[in-house]
Design a protein around this motif. Structure first.
Motif, short mmCIF file in Angstrom:
data_model
loop_
_atom_site.label_atom_id
_atom_site.label_comp_id
_atom_site.label_asym_id
_atom_site.label_seq_id
_atom_site.Cartn_x
_atom_site.Cartn_y
_atom_site.Cartn_z
N PRO A 82 -47.29 69.03 -12.15
CA PRO A 82 -47.25 69.81 -10.90
C PRO A 82 -47.52 68.92 -9.69
CG PRO A 82 -48.64 70.89 -12.55
CD PRO A 82 -48.30 69.52 -13.08
N PHE A 83 -47.04 69.37 -8.55
CA PHE A 83 -47.27 68.63 -7.30
C PHE A 83 -48.71 68.83 -6.86
CE2 PHE A 83 -42.75 69.20 -7.48
CZ PHE A 83 -42.26 67.99 -7.00
N ASP A 84 -49.28 67.81 -6.21
CA ASP A 84 -50.63 67.93 -5.64
C ASP A 84 -50.60 68.95 -4.52
OD1 ASP A 84 -51.29 64.35 -5.80
OD2 ASP A 84 -51.60 65.92 -7.31
N ALA A 85 -51.68 69.70 -4.36
CA ALA A 85 -51.76 70.70 -3.29
C ALA A 85 -51.56 70.08 -1.92
CB ALA A 85 -53.10 71.44 -3.36
N ASN A 86 -52.05 68.85 -1.71
CA ASN A 86 -51.92 68.23 -0.39
C ASN A 86 -50.51 67.70 -0.10
OD1 ASN A 86 -52.05 66.04 -2.09
ND2 ASN A 86 -53.67 64.98 -0.99
N TYR A 110 -41.73 68.02 0.65
CA TYR A 110 -43.10 67.64 0.29
C TYR A 110 -43.60 66.67 1.34
CZ TYR A 110 -41.47 63.12 -1.46
OH TYR A 110 -40.92 61.88 -1.55
N ASP A 111 -44.90 66.65 1.51
CA ASP A 111 -45.53 65.74 2.47
C ASP A 111 -46.02 64.49 1.75
OD1 ASP A 111 -45.13 67.78 4.28
OD2 ASP A 111 -47.23 68.35 4.43
N GLN A 112 -45.69 63.34 2.30
CA GLN A 112 -46.20 62.10 1.74
C GLN A 112 -47.72 62.09 1.88
OE1 GLN A 112 -44.00 59.29 4.16
NE2 GLN A 112 -42.56 58.90 2.49
N ASN A 113 -48.40 61.66 0.84
CA ASN A 113 -49.87 61.65 0.90
C ASN A 113 -50.47 60.27 0.61
OD1 ASN A 113 -49.40 61.53 -1.82
ND2 ASN A 113 -50.49 63.41 -2.34
N ILE A 114 -49.63 59.25 0.67
CA ILE A 114 -50.11 57.87 0.55
C ILE A 114 -49.49 57.06 1.68
CG2 ILE A 114 -50.55 57.93 -1.94
CD1 ILE A 114 -47.85 56.53 -2.32
N GLY A 115 -50.09 55.96 1.99
CA GLY A 115 -49.59 55.10 3.06
C GLY A 115 -50.31 55.37 4.37
N GLU A 116 -49.96 54.60 5.37
CA GLU A 116 -50.55 54.72 6.70
C GLU A 116 -50.35 56.14 7.25
OE1 GLU A 116 -52.41 53.15 10.08
OE2 GLU A 116 -51.78 51.86 8.43
N GLU A 117 -51.44 56.81 7.59
CA GLU A 117 -51.37 58.22 8.01
C GLU A 117 -50.44 58.45 9.18
OE1 GLU A 117 -54.88 60.60 8.35
OE2 GLU A 117 -55.80 59.63 6.60
N ASP A 118 -50.40 57.55 10.14
CA ASP A 118 -49.56 57.74 11.32
C ASP A 118 -48.07 57.72 11.00
OD1 ASP A 118 -51.77 57.96 12.93
OD2 ASP A 118 -51.63 55.91 13.73
N PHE A 119 -47.70 57.20 9.82
CA PHE A 119 -46.29 57.07 9.47
C PHE A 119 -45.85 57.98 8.32
CE2 PHE A 119 -47.59 52.98 11.30
CZ PHE A 119 -46.77 52.99 12.42
N ARG A 120 -46.73 58.78 7.79
CA ARG A 120 -46.36 59.68 6.70
C ARG A 120 -45.35 60.72 7.17
NH1 ARG A 120 -52.25 60.79 3.84
NH2 ARG A 120 -52.70 58.59 3.44
#
Length: 150
Positions: free
Chosen positions: A63-67, A87-97
């Motif tokens: 399953p996908f992560d809730a975040n 889906y929202d990217q949840n890894i990497g530099e926050e300003d570029f997700r």
């Protein structure tokens, strides 16, 4: 919505890119044709599949992560049905997700399938959301039959 379509002659997969008109919301939508694809191919393009009534990652089967805020969108056009995932990217530099949008349009009573994926929003700047513009463009697609004249 006006814009232009450029055929991609360098890719092994037939397709191209729709480019929006210049202005406040410039964006491009890749559109590639997967003639005769099977459900596994579609799942791969969406990076998700339905398993026992629940959506899971096509890569891991989990399953996908809730975040990730995974979502399925079903929509229709003139002679096709569409399915998209976000889906929202949840890894990497926050300003570029990014919020990632992946879609497939399946021709009604035919074998043509158009798919693509793109970032539709920088999560740190919700005002950059172009998902509804992209859906508007996709809803204007109509599959046509090509006939060879002799």
């Amino acid at each position: 919505m006006s814009g232009s379509f450029t055929v991609d002659t360098s890719s092994a997969i037939k397709g191209g890119v729709y480019s929006s008109p210049t202005g406040d919301r410039e964006f491009s939508v890749p559109i590639y044709c997967y003639t005769g694809s099977q459900q596994d191919d579609i799942d791969s393009q969406l990076s998700a599949k339905k398993l026992n009534g629940h959506w899971v990652s096509a890569n891991t089967g989990t399953p996908f992560d809730a975040n990730e805020h995974f979502r399925v969108i079903e929509f229709n056009g003139t002679n096709w049905r569409g399915i998209a995932t976000t889906y929202d990217q949840n890894i990497g530099e926050e300003d570029f997700r990014q919020r990632i949008f992946q879609y497939c349009l399946l021709e009604t009573n035919g074998t043509q399938i158009l798919c693509g994926h793109l970032g539709v929003m920088t999560l740190a700047k919700p005002s950059t959301n172009i998902m509804y513009d992209v859906l508007t463009i996709l809803k204007s697609v109509e599959f046509v039959k090509q006939y060879n004249s002799k």
